[in-house]
Design a protein around this motif. Structure first.
Motif, short mmCIF file in Angstrom:
data_model
loop_
_atom_site.label_atom_id
_atom_site.label_comp_id
_atom_site.label_asym_id
_atom_site.label_seq_id
_atom_site.Cartn_x
_atom_site.Cartn_y
_atom_site.Cartn_z
N ALA A 17 0.83 -1.20 0.00
CA ALA A 17 0.00 0.00 0.00
C ALA A 17 0.87 1.25 0.00
O ALA A 17 1.81 1.38 0.76
N GLY A 18 0.50 2.18 -0.87
CA GLY A 18 1.29 3.39 -1.05
C GLY A 18 2.15 3.32 -2.29
O GLY A 18 2.58 4.35 -2.82
N GLY A 19 2.37 2.10 -2.78
CA GLY A 19 3.17 1.93 -3.99
C GLY A 19 2.34 1.61 -5.20
O GLY A 19 2.87 1.45 -6.30
N GLN A 20 1.02 1.53 -5.03
CA GLN A 20 0.14 1.15 -6.14
C GLN A 20 -0.05 2.32 -7.12
O GLN A 20 0.06 3.48 -6.73
N PRO A 21 -0.35 2.03 -8.38
CA PRO A 21 -0.64 3.10 -9.34
C PRO A 21 -2.02 3.68 -9.11
O PRO A 21 -2.83 3.12 -8.36
N ASP A 22 -2.32 4.81 -9.71
CA ASP A 22 -3.66 5.37 -9.64
C ASP A 22 -4.67 4.37 -10.21
O ASP A 22 -4.40 3.68 -11.20
N PHE A 50 -6.40 1.37 -0.02
CA PHE A 50 -4.98 1.04 0.07
C PHE A 50 -4.33 1.75 1.27
O PHE A 50 -3.47 1.18 1.94
N GLN A 51 -4.73 2.98 1.54
CA GLN A 51 -4.15 3.71 2.67
C GLN A 51 -4.37 2.98 3.99
O GLN A 51 -3.55 3.07 4.90
N HIS A 95 7.31 -8.67 2.33
CA HIS A 95 7.71 -8.38 0.95
C HIS A 95 7.34 -6.93 0.66
O HIS A 95 6.16 -6.58 0.60
N MET A 96 8.35 -6.09 0.48
CA MET A 96 8.15 -4.64 0.45
C MET A 96 8.33 -4.06 -0.95
O MET A 96 9.38 -4.26 -1.58
N VAL A 97 7.33 -3.33 -1.42
CA VAL A 97 7.45 -2.58 -2.66
C VAL A 97 8.27 -1.32 -2.38
O VAL A 97 8.01 -0.60 -1.41
N GLY A 98 9.28 -1.07 -3.20
CA GLY A 98 10.21 0.03 -2.94
C GLY A 98 9.54 1.38 -2.78
O GLY A 98 9.85 2.14 -1.85
#
Length: 316
Positions: free
Chosen positions: A58-63, A86-87, A111-114
Motif C-alpha cells: 500500500a502506497g506503492g500502487q498506481p492510480d 490502500f491507505q 515483501h516490500m514494494v520500494g
C-alpha cells in the motif's frame, strides 16, 4: 512488547538486517549438497515449518489500482475512495498485524514494494526493528516480465536499494508482482546477490536450483492460503478462510511425519490487517502452536537451512 505505541516510545530494538544476508550469500557459493528425499525432519528438529508473509504494498500502487470498488472509473479521473482502501494498509493494517505478531511470538517475512517503503519509511523501518525480514517486491507495480534485461535489473535493484536505504536491511529474497517473473529474473537476482525467490507454487518444501552455475533457493509461496486470493478474490468469510488454512495445516502436519513439509500463509496490508482477519489469524496461529515440533520461520531462515542441509531437494 504489548503495543506498537510502546515500541515507538522505546525504540532501539535491534533487527537482523545485513547479518543473515551476508551469511547466506557466502553459504550459497560454498554449498555442494546432494539430494535425499527420505528425510522428514528439518535440520533443527522441526516436524513442520510455517512461513508467514506480510505484503507491504500500500502506497506503492498506481492510480486506480484494482480495489473492491467497481472498475468503472471514467478516463482522466482518480478513484479517490479506492485510494483510501490502500491507505488502510499502512495506517491500520500493518500496525495491527505487527502488534499481533508480537503477541503470538512469531516473526514473518515482509515483501516490500520500494515506492511503498519510500512513502512510509518509519513503518518499513519498524517492521525490521521488530525482528521481521524485509524482502524485495519490486520498485512499484510495473509489469516486470515484459521488461528488457537491463531495465528489469534496474527495477529490481531500485526496489532493493530503497529497502536498504530506509531500513538498513539488505534483502536477499524476492517476490515479483503477482509472482509473474520474466525469463531473465532469476539470472538478475543471482547477479544482484539475492539468495532465494518465492515465485513458485510447485512444492510444499524448499528446494535448490542452479542459476548462473550457482545454487539458488526456491522457498515456495502460496495462493491457496492467501488472503488476496480467498478473501478479496473469492469473497471468503473469515470462517471459510480459517477453516481452509486449518485443513491445509492438518494435512501437511500428517505428511510431515514421513516427509519434509513447509506451510506458507500470506497476508496483505489492507486485507490481512483488518480487525476480523487479525482475529481469525490469532485463532489460526494459536491452533497451529498447539501442535508439537512446529516452528515459525522467516523465509531467509528457511533459505539458510535449505542451503546448509545436504538432504535438500535439488532440481536441475
Amino acid at each position: 512488547m504489548s503495543s506498537r505505541r510502546e515500541f515507538m516510545k522505546q525504540g532501539g530494538v535491534l533487527g537482523l538486517a545485513g547479518l543473515v544476508g551476508s551469511n547466506l550469500t557466502a553459504s550459497a557459493q560454498e554449498s555442494k549438497t546432494v539430494n535425499n528425499n527420505n528425510t522428514s525432519k528439518w535440520a533443527d528438529g522441526s516436524r513442520l515449518v510455517v512461513s508467514v508473509s506480510m505484503q507491504f504494498e500500500a502506497g506503492g500502487q498506481p492510480d486506480n489500482a484494482e480495489s473492491p470498488f467497481p472498475q468503472n472509473m471514467q478516463k482522466g479521473f482518480i478513484d479517490l475512495p479506492g485510494a483510501t482502501w490502500f491507505q488502510y494498509g499502512y495506517k491500520e493494517g500493518i500496525p495491527r498485524m505487527l502488534d499481533n505478531w508480537d503477541k503470538l511470538g512469531i516473526k514473518v517475512t515482509s515483501h516490500m514494494v520500494g515506492s511503498a517503503v519510500l512513502k512510509n519509511p518509519a513503518l518499513a523501518k519498524e517492521i525490521v526493528e521488530r525482528g521481521h525480514e524485509a524482502a524485495a517486491h519490486g520498485m512499484n507495480w510495473a509489469t516486470e516480465y515484459t521488461m528488457p534485461y537491463e531495465q528489469e535489473k534496474q527495477f529490481i535493484k531500485d526496489g532493493a536499494d530503497a529497502i536498504k536505504k530506509v531500513t538498513g536491511f539488505t534483502p536477499i529474497g524476492y517476490n515479483a508482482n503477482w509472482l509473474r517473473r520474466g525469463e531473465n529474473t532469476l539470472k538478475i537476482l543471482q547477479e544482484l546477490g539475492f539468495v532465494y525467490h518465492i515465485d513458485d507454487l510447485s512444492r510444499d518444501e524448499p528446494f535448490i536450483i542452479p542459476v548462473n552455475q550457482k545454487d539458488f533457493v526456491v522457498v515456495p509461496y502460496t495462493i491457496r492460503n492467501n488472503d488476496i486470493v480467498l478473501i478479496e478474490g473469492k469473497n471468503f468469510s473469515t470462517d471459510q478462510f480459517l477453516n481452509q488454512v486449518k485443513m491445509d495445516f492438518d494435512q501437511l502436519y500428517a505428511e510431515a511425519e514421513f516427509k519434509r513439509r513447509q506451510m506458507s500463509i500470506s497476508f496483505h496490508d489492507r486485507i490481512g490487517g483488518t480487525p476480523q482477519m487479525v482475529k481469525a489469524t490469532t485463532e489460526l496461529i494459536k491452533y497451529i502452536q498447539q501442535h508439537k515440533e512446529v516452528s515459525f520461520k522467516r523465509k531467509d531462515e528457511i533459505a539458510g537451512m535449505a542451503i546448509a542441509d545436504k538432504t535438500t531437494i535439488r532440481e536441475r
